[in-house]
Design a protein around this motif. Structure first.
Motif, PDB file in Angstrom:
ATOM      1  N   ASP A 188       1.737   2.379   9.874  1.00  0.00           N
ATOM      2  CA  ASP A 188       1.911   1.243   8.970  1.00  0.00           C
ATOM      3  C   ASP A 188       3.386   0.975   8.691  1.00  0.00           C
ATOM      4  OD1 ASP A 188      -0.937   0.683   8.277  1.00  0.00           O
ATOM      5  OD2 ASP A 188      -0.849   2.730   7.495  1.00  0.00           O
ATOM      6  N   HIS A 189       4.206   2.042   8.711  1.00  0.00           N
ATOM      7  CA  HIS A 189       5.614   1.927   8.343  1.00  0.00           C
ATOM      8  C   HIS A 189       6.458   2.848   9.218  1.00  0.00           C
ATOM      9  CE1 HIS A 189       4.016  -0.077   4.789  1.00  0.00           C
ATOM     10  NE2 HIS A 189       3.306   1.005   4.522  1.00  0.00           N
ATOM     11  N   LEU A 190       7.747   2.561   9.260  1.00  0.00           N
ATOM     12  CA  LEU A 190       8.726   3.318  10.039  1.00  0.00           C
ATOM     13  C   LEU A 190       9.531   4.240   9.128  1.00  0.00           C
ATOM     14  CD1 LEU A 190      10.826   3.794  12.452  1.00  0.00           C
ATOM     15  CD2 LEU A 190      11.956   1.720  11.617  1.00  0.00           C
ATOM     16  N   ILE A 191       9.819   5.453   9.624  1.00  0.00           N
ATOM     17  CA  ILE A 191      10.740   6.376   8.955  1.00  0.00           C
ATOM     18  C   ILE A 191      11.860   6.716   9.926  1.00  0.00           C
ATOM     19  CG2 ILE A 191      11.021   8.746   8.104  1.00  0.00           C
ATOM     20  CD1 ILE A 191       8.172   8.629   7.059  1.00  0.00           C
ATOM     21  N   ALA A 192      13.093   6.701   9.441  1.00  0.00           N
ATOM     22  CA  ALA A 192      14.237   7.121  10.251  1.00  0.00           C
ATOM     23  C   ALA A 192      15.355   7.557   9.319  1.00  0.00           C
ATOM     24  CB  ALA A 192      14.715   5.995  11.166  1.00  0.00           C
ATOM     25  N   THR A 193      16.226   8.419   9.820  1.00  0.00           N
ATOM     26  CA  THR A 193      17.308   8.942   8.985  1.00  0.00           C
ATOM     27  C   THR A 193      18.684   8.432   9.406  1.00  0.00           C
ATOM     28  OG1 THR A 193      17.388  10.931  10.370  1.00  0.00           O
ATOM     29  CG2 THR A 193      16.046  11.034   8.366  1.00  0.00           C
ATOM     30  N   GLU A 194      18.729   7.513  10.355  1.00  0.00           N
ATOM     31  CA  GLU A 194      19.987   6.892  10.760  1.00  0.00           C
ATOM     32  C   GLU A 194      19.855   5.382  10.609  1.00  0.00           C
ATOM     33  OE1 GLU A 194      22.720   8.451  11.599  1.00  0.00           O
ATOM     34  OE2 GLU A 194      21.874  10.473  11.594  1.00  0.00           O
ATOM     35  N   PRO A 195      20.923   4.696  10.175  1.00  0.00           N
ATOM     36  CA  PRO A 195      20.864   3.236   9.998  1.00  0.00           C
ATOM     37  C   PRO A 195      20.999   2.509  11.329  1.00  0.00           C
ATOM     38  CG  PRO A 195      23.041   4.039   9.398  1.00  0.00           C
ATOM     39  CD  PRO A 195      22.226   5.257   9.724  1.00  0.00           C
ATOM     40  N   ASP A 196      19.959   2.608  12.139  1.00  0.00           N
ATOM     41  CA  ASP A 196      19.978   2.115  13.514  1.00  0.00           C
ATOM     42  C   ASP A 196      19.248   0.775  13.595  1.00  0.00           C
ATOM     43  OD1 ASP A 196      19.826   1.668  16.208  1.00  0.00           O
ATOM     44  OD2 ASP A 196      19.040   3.655  16.726  1.00  0.00           O
ATOM     45  N   LYS A 197      20.017  -0.277  13.715  1.00  0.00           N
ATOM     46  CA  LYS A 197      19.438  -1.612  13.810  1.00  0.00           C
ATOM     47  C   LYS A 197      18.614  -1.772  15.070  1.00  0.00           C
ATOM     48  CE  LYS A 197      20.775  -6.487  13.409  1.00  0.00           C
ATOM     49  NZ  LYS A 197      21.913  -7.419  13.202  1.00  0.00           N
ATOM     50  N   GLU A 198      19.056  -1.143  16.159  1.00  0.00           N
ATOM     51  CA  GLU A 198      18.334  -1.249  17.423  1.00  0.00           C
ATOM     52  C   GLU A 198      16.962  -0.585  17.342  1.00  0.00           C
ATOM     53  OE1 GLU A 198      19.272  -3.081  19.987  1.00  0.00           O
ATOM     54  OE2 GLU A 198      20.922  -3.692  18.659  1.00  0.00           O
ATOM     55  N   LEU A 199      16.857   0.476  16.553  1.00  0.00           N
ATOM     56  CA  LEU A 199      15.571   1.141  16.384  1.00  0.00           C
ATOM     57  C   LEU A 199      14.557   0.199  15.751  1.00  0.00           C
ATOM     58  CD1 LEU A 199      13.708   3.638  16.369  1.00  0.00           C
ATOM     59  CD2 LEU A 199      14.750   4.267  14.172  1.00  0.00           C
ATOM     60  N   ILE A 200      14.985  -0.524  14.731  1.00  0.00           N
ATOM     61  CA  ILE A 200      14.080  -1.458  14.070  1.00  0.00           C
ATOM     62  C   ILE A 200      13.710  -2.599  15.018  1.00  0.00           C
ATOM     63  CG2 ILE A 200      13.925  -3.156  12.208  1.00  0.00           C
ATOM     64  CD1 ILE A 200      15.372  -1.208  10.433  1.00  0.00           C
ATOM     65  N   ALA A 201      14.673  -3.077  15.799  1.00  0.00           N
ATOM     66  CA  ALA A 201      14.375  -4.124  16.776  1.00  0.00           C
ATOM     67  C   ALA A 201      13.383  -3.623  17.820  1.00  0.00           C
ATOM     68  CB  ALA A 201      15.662  -4.587  17.449  1.00  0.00           C
ATOM     69  N   ARG A 202      13.556  -2.372  18.259  1.00  0.00           N
ATOM     70  CA  ARG A 202      12.651  -1.787  19.247  1.00  0.00           C
ATOM     71  C   ARG A 202      11.243  -1.662  18.666  1.00  0.00           C
ATOM     72  NH1 ARG A 202      14.988   3.161  19.920  1.00  0.00           N
ATOM     73  NH2 ARG A 202      16.738   2.078  20.884  1.00  0.00           N
ATOM     74  N   TRP A 203      11.175  -1.259  17.410  1.00  0.00           N
ATOM     75  CA  TRP A 203       9.880  -1.141  16.722  1.00  0.00           C
ATOM     76  C   TRP A 203       9.188  -2.501  16.659  1.00  0.00           C
ATOM     77  CZ3 TRP A 203       7.430   2.910  13.772  1.00  0.00           C
ATOM     78  CH2 TRP A 203       6.401   2.482  12.921  1.00  0.00           C
ATOM     79  N   ASN A 204       9.920  -3.520  16.216  1.00  0.00           N
ATOM     80  CA  ASN A 204       9.338  -4.851  16.064  1.00  0.00           C
ATOM     81  C   ASN A 204       8.895  -5.461  17.394  1.00  0.00           C
ATOM     82  OD1 ASN A 204       9.439  -5.159  13.261  1.00  0.00           O
ATOM     83  ND2 ASN A 204      11.561  -5.862  13.300  1.00  0.00           N
ATOM     84  N   SER A 205       9.535  -5.052  18.484  1.00  0.00           N
ATOM     85  CA  SER A 205       9.198  -5.613  19.794  1.00  0.00           C
ATOM     86  C   SER A 205       8.120  -4.819  20.519  1.00  0.00           C
ATOM     87  CB  SER A 205      10.456  -5.679  20.673  1.00  0.00           C
ATOM     88  OG  SER A 205      10.941  -4.378  20.957  1.00  0.00           O
TER      89      SER A 205
END
Length: 331
Positions: A188-205
């Motif tokens: 349902d949600h993402l957890i990460a410990t680094e402020p990685d914009k690419e990670l969120i983009a990868r998740w959304n795609s």
């Protein structure tokens, strides 16, 4: 833009259970939006000195608080805990919390999971185990009788009898591309410990993943800080208790003991830690350290105040003005 929520970390490695409950109540009173709890069997370093059972603490916190969201950050539902057991205790905690609980899960660290004597699998295997574990938890949270025979787990016959009507959201800690592809569609949600914009983009795609930007999914990050009225004292404490982060996740996930972490970080200097963690009384410096998270698209950011003995002072003197500054900066 999604409202940014700021959280407080119940760091079980640096405080005992009664203190953690007291800190949780104070953090709610000071205005934090949510609270996350680590779930360890060992502290990272012996200087931290604690590691109570997170689920007992969270049960007490659920009754002692009224408003804040609660979350494991994170539980490993694959080795030390069987997923069928995690499903039961997550449902129970959600009932105690009146719908405020999110089950945060990850693939675990050797430091905590080795205690049950099942060895330590490769990263790919751990991710596959986590995916199967989440599937089992989801099935059990339907309230139906579950019979599961999988690659890693057998559940011959199980049913959760006390279930919350709203269910239990599951947030998953991911980093690499393969982990996102495997786990994002199950979460349902993402957890990460680094402020990685690419990670969120990868998740959304990723096909089947719940959307963070413009959707219901949240991206939950975490950052250590070491507030103190004396900067040098803060630096020394951060070095003593938090230098473990320096090895990076690839190393940290595999080390089995606190002595291993001490050895792996023996050459980390106080000034190295101070470059990575904002130390001292400057709240504006903390804001600038947190800023990359909301700029990267994180919706929820939990602070870790380093040092169990400093929590009362931090919550009494710094928490409210810091939250005011963070909310003003985040817009």
């Amino acid at each position: 833009m999604t409202d940014i929520r700021f959280g407080y970390t119940l760091m079980t490695e640096q405080a005992g259970p009664k203190d953690l409950v007291r800190f949780a109540v104070a953090a709610e009173e000071r205005g934090f939006d949510f609270e996350v709890s680590s779930d360890h069997y060992f502290p990272w370093l012996s200087a931290q000195g604690h590691s109570p059972y997170a689920w007992s603490v969270l049960g007490a916190v659920a009754h002692a608080t009224e408003r804040v969201g609660l979350m494991t950050y994170v539980t490993c539902p694959t080795m030390r805990y069987h997923p069928a057991v995690v499903a039961q205790k997550a449902a129970t905690l959600q009932l105690l919390a009146d719908g405020r609980f999110t089950l945060g899960v990850g693939s675990g660290e050797n430091l905590n999971e080795h205690v049950v004597g099942q060895g330590w699998p490769t990263v790919k295997t751990r991710q596959d185990m986590l995916a199967e574990a989440i599937t089992i938890i989801r099935e059990l949270h339907t309230g139906e009788l579950v019979e599961h025979r999988g690659e890693y787990y057998d559940v011959p016959s199980a049913r959760i009898w006390d279930l919350p009507e709203e269910g239990v959201d599951i947030a998953v800690a991911v980093g690499g591309e393969e982990a996102v592809q495997t786990l994002a569609p199950l979460a349902d949600h993402l957890i990460a410990t680094e402020p990685d914009k690419e990670l969120i983009a990868r998740w959304n795609s990723t096909e089947g993943a719940p959307q963070i930007e413009g959707g219901q999914a949240r991206a939950v990050g975490q950052i250590p800080i070491c507030w103190d009225t004396d900067e040098q004292r803060a630096v020394e404490r951060a070095h003593e208790q938090f230098r473990w982060f320096a090895g990076g996740w690839a190393v940290n996930a595999d080390l089995p003991t606190t002595m291993g972490f001490a050895g792996a970080t023996q050459f980390v200097r106080p000034e190295d830690v101070a470059e990575a963690i904002p130390c001292g009384p400057d709240l504006d410096a903390v804001v600038e350290a947190v800023r990359p998270y909301w700029e990267a698209g994180f919706t929820d950011i939990a602070l870790v105040q380093v040092g169990g003995q400093t929590q009362d002072d931090f919550l009494r003197e710094a928490a409210e003005p810091l939250l005011d500054k963070l909310r003003a900066a985040a817009g």
